[in-house]
Design an enzyme around this catalytic site. Structure first.
Site, mmCIF file in Angstrom:
data_model
loop_
_atom_site.group_PDB
_atom_site.id
_atom_site.type_symbol
_atom_site.label_atom_id
_atom_site.label_comp_id
_atom_site.label_asym_id
_atom_site.label_seq_id
_atom_site.Cartn_x
_atom_site.Cartn_y
_atom_site.Cartn_z
ATOM 1 N N ARG A 44 0.820 -1.215 0.000
ATOM 2 C CA ARG A 44 0.000 0.000 0.000
ATOM 3 C C ARG A 44 0.854 1.265 0.000
ATOM 4 N NH1 ARG A 44 -2.582 -1.741 5.562
ATOM 5 N NH2 ARG A 44 -0.378 -2.290 5.773
ATOM 6 N N GLY A 129 5.356 -11.587 23.012
ATOM 7 C CA GLY A 129 5.312 -10.162 22.662
ATOM 8 C C GLY A 129 6.547 -9.421 23.147
ATOM 9 N N LYS A 200 4.279 -21.040 19.607
ATOM 10 C CA LYS A 200 5.192 -20.394 20.572
ATOM 11 C C LYS A 200 5.907 -21.428 21.444
ATOM 12 C CE LYS A 200 2.494 -16.135 20.568
ATOM 13 N NZ LYS A 200 1.328 -15.473 21.141
HETATM 14 N N1 HSE Z 1 -2.985 -13.473 18.996
HETATM 15 C C1 HSE Z 1 -1.790 -13.456 19.793
HETATM 16 C C2 HSE Z 1 -2.186 -13.436 21.269
HETATM 17 C C3 HSE Z 1 -0.964 -12.252 19.436
HETATM 18 O O1 HSE Z 1 -3.380 -13.250 21.564
HETATM 19 O O2 HSE Z 1 -1.347 -13.651 22.124
HETATM 20 C C4 HSE Z 1 0.466 -12.331 19.864
HETATM 21 O O3 HSE Z 1 1.148 -13.380 19.285
#
Ligand code: HSE
Length: 402
Positions: A44, A129, A200
């Protein structure tokens, strides 16, 4: 001055740009040089955006620019992200990413390629995160034999479970609210069925074993079958229900699982609420250490990407070792794992429950009137438990105990 490019100007990518802008001085001090955003790759255009002039649509503009030292891949998905990352590494550029799907599938190959080209491949933002857990495992805990990693690895499901528990709302109602607030995706399957947590824990288990744990080999259950009645029982047991990702070392290899667990209130994981994540790492000398923080969200995730940029710049001209090998890790079968289970069956199955699981089962009662029999088993292997469960005419549900 170092030059970076961001691939994908979505939530995380724009967060990376924001962190680089807002904390420019701190970033420069930490990296030992100032960091300039040279390109943003996106399909974009962004008219009126502060960084409009840096937006390009052709990856080759970035790959062919010898000034670019580091590439932040925040596009997500397997392709074209995989091809872009591979080509960047082969052009002598270090790569950092938040793309857990790609790291879970191709991480070992990309680390090896980075080593060959004397650059780095880092992926702190792919797990937890903004929580600096991968760097800690890879650095501060490198001298430890890590025996176990247990984590609340998905913010969306932890938010849903917390709301169900605290506000007594059913799964579907909370999910709808979470979607309205933007906490859950319109297609929530990856989160609620445990697939995201599975990627993860696959990455964490791979780092723990130094081998490749294939996420497809991990037994995964989500939270969609958890009901508010389960929370009533959990309260009676003085426990909380959490979706856990787990990896344990044993004499034959490693055992990994993603599933909802009843966690005793005295365990710190039971107190992790809302969108927060927590990862408990057990080292053979260290014992337990727990990492807690925002497991999702633009700025937290972007902060972890920028931490990788800084690490790369501090080690310019060197490959940062990452304990991620291509050899397939030996995963032991779920069948042999031994634990206690909480089970709900109709009242009429009570005698069979005693017959199958013995007279010592702990009966669990909740306040409201109901016509069912709930109990906690003694220690039993997953295989034996499953076999016994099949012998009931009807089962209302079961949850593992942590
Ligand atoms: N959807 C993921 C969560 C985002 O809720 O942890 C981060 O990986």
């Amino acid at each position: 001055m170092a030059k970076v490019a961001v691939l994908g100007y979505g939530t995380v990518g724009s967060g990376v740009v924001e962190v680089l802008d807002t904390n420019a001085q701190e970033v420069a001090k930490s990296a030992g040089e100032s960091v300039e955003l040279k390109y943003i790759l996106d399909l974009r255009d962004f008219p009126g955006d502060k960084h409009e002039a840096q937006v390009v649509h052709d990856i080759n503009v970035i790959l062919d620019d010898p000034e670019v030292d580091v590439i932040c891949e925040t596009m997500g998905g397997l392709e074209p992200a995989f091809t872009f990352e591979k080509n960047a590494i082969m052009k002598g550029k270090s790569v950092c990413t938040s793309n857990k799907e790609l790291v879970a599938v191709h991480g070992p190959e990309l680390v090896e390629l980075a080593k060959k080209h004397n650059v780095s491949y880092l992926f702190e933002a792919s797990v937890g995160g903004g929580i600096p857990v991968l760097r800690s495992i890879n650095d501060s805990l490198k001298h430890e034999k890590i025996d176990a990693i247990t984590g609340i690895l998905n913010g969306t499901t932890n938010y849903i479970l917390t709301k169900m528990d605290k506000e007594g709302m059913g799964f579907e109602t909370v999910l709808k609210k979470a979607q309205e607030k933007g906490y859950a995706e319109r297609n929530p399957e990856a989160d609620v069925e445990g697939y995201d947590a599975c990627r993860k824990i696959a990455i964490l288990s791979s780092l723990m074993s130094g081998k490749h744990v294939n996420y497809e080999d991990i037994y995964t259950e989500g939270i969609s079958k958890i009901s508010i009645e389960d929370f009533e029982y959990a309260r009676a047991l003085n426990m909380s229900i959490k979706l856990l990702g787990m990896c344990k070392r044993n004499e034959n290899g490693f055992f990994t699982i993603v599933a909802p667990f009843l966690v005793p209130q005295e365990n710190p994981l039971a107190a992790v609420n809302g969108v927060f994540n927590a990862i408990n790492v057990h080292g053979n000398m260290l014992g337990d250490v727990m990492f807690y923080g925002k497991g999702a969200g633009k700025n937290a995730t972007a902060s972890a990407v920028v931490a990788d940029v800084i690490d790369i710049l501090k080690h310019k001209g060197k490959h940062i070792e990452v304990n991620l090998g291509s050899e397939k890790a030996e995963l032991t079968s779920k069948d042999n794992a031994v634990r206690r289970f909480f089970v709900r069956v109709p009242e009429g199955e009570k005698d069979k429950a005693y017959e199958l699981f013995g007279q010592d089962i702990d009966v669990v009662k909740r306040n409201s009137v109901h016509s069912e029999f709930a109990f906690v088993t003694d220690l039993v292997s997953e295989k034996d438990f499953e076999e016994k469960l099949w012998k009931f005419d009807s089962v209302k549900g079961y949850i593992r105990l942590y």
